[in-house]
Design a protein around this motif. Structure first.
Motif, mmCIF file in Angstrom:
data_model
loop_
_atom_site.group_PDB
_atom_site.id
_atom_site.type_symbol
_atom_site.label_atom_id
_atom_site.label_comp_id
_atom_site.label_asym_id
_atom_site.label_seq_id
_atom_site.Cartn_x
_atom_site.Cartn_y
_atom_site.Cartn_z
ATOM 1 N N ARG A 217 -60.610 -84.475 -17.522
ATOM 2 C CA ARG A 217 -60.180 -83.648 -16.396
ATOM 3 C C ARG A 217 -59.366 -84.419 -15.369
ATOM 4 O O ARG A 217 -58.979 -83.857 -14.339
ATOM 5 N N ALA B 210 -54.286 -80.829 -9.122
ATOM 6 C CA ALA B 210 -55.586 -81.036 -8.476
ATOM 7 C C ALA B 210 -56.004 -82.506 -8.455
ATOM 8 O O ALA B 210 -56.978 -82.859 -7.790
ATOM 9 N N ASN C 295 -60.666 -81.544 -12.738
ATOM 10 C CA ASN C 295 -60.348 -80.131 -12.879
ATOM 11 C C ASN C 295 -59.984 -79.822 -14.329
ATOM 12 O O ASN C 295 -59.225 -80.573 -14.952
#
Length: 198
Positions: free
Chosen positions: A33, A107, A112
């Motif tokens: 992420r 982000a 994320n």
């Protein structure tokens, strides 16, 4: 009991060894992420290989765990990709690819699920810049991205439909739909007897 027989058959299938890796294939939440990982690249490359796409993009949030060094079983692949996603080949303009990558890193450094794992596509980004203007370089198969050119891009059905906020890919024309992603990755590993040491 029929249920027991089915469970035994499933167990035999899931425990089947399909390949080997001599290193950890990193699918940890904190990694997929926020950064490109070797497992993310492997999954995306399996999509490129199966669809003959120019590149592939998947959301890091679709990768749920790592694969430890050693034998790789079908259960390992299912644990990594539990959502039964299928693969969609789309015709995407270069400008839309850039939008997707900008969105994917917007982000950062927050963990994320939108963070893009890719193959065929290479990109660099500057985290200190404002979201939406962070991408500094994009190449597809070693060639600089051309905004007006169309490319064949493989994605999972989730982001093909605009999932995880990838709305810029939603209306791109569908060229072809393929089978489930975990089977595609399993076949790729079987075909390559995947073992990577870097």
């Amino acid at each position: 009991m029929l249920i027991d027989e089915i469970e035994e058959e499933n167990e035999a299938i899931l425990s089947q060894v399909i390949g080997w890796t001599d290193i950890l294939l990193d699918g940890e939440r904190s990694q997929v992420r926020t950064s490109i990982t070797n497992l993310g690249s492997l999954i995306a490359q399996a999509m490129v290989t199966a669809t003959e796409a120019d590149g592939a993009i998947i959301n890091g949030g679709g990768i749920r765990t790592s694969i430890e060094a050693g034998e790789i079983t079908r259960r390992d692949i299912l644990n990594v990709l539990p959502f039964n996603n299928y693969v969609v080949l789309k015709e995407v303009k270069g400008s839309e690819i850039l939008q997707a990558l900008e969105y994917g890193v917007s982000a950062y450094p927050e963990q994320n699920g939108r963070f893009p794992q890719v193959a065929g596509i290479a990109f660099e980004f500057a985290p200190d810049r404002e979201p939406g203007s962070r991408i500094t370089e994009v190449t597809i198969n070693g060639q600089e991205l051309e905004p007006e050119k169309t490319y064949k891009i493989a994605v999972n059905d989730f982001i093909a439909a605009g999932g995880d906020g990838y709305t810029m890919l939603k209306d791109a024309p569908v060229l072809k739909e393929y089978g489930v992603l975990e089977s595609m990755v399993a076949e790729y590993i079987k075909g390559n007897q995947y073992a990577q040491g870097n």
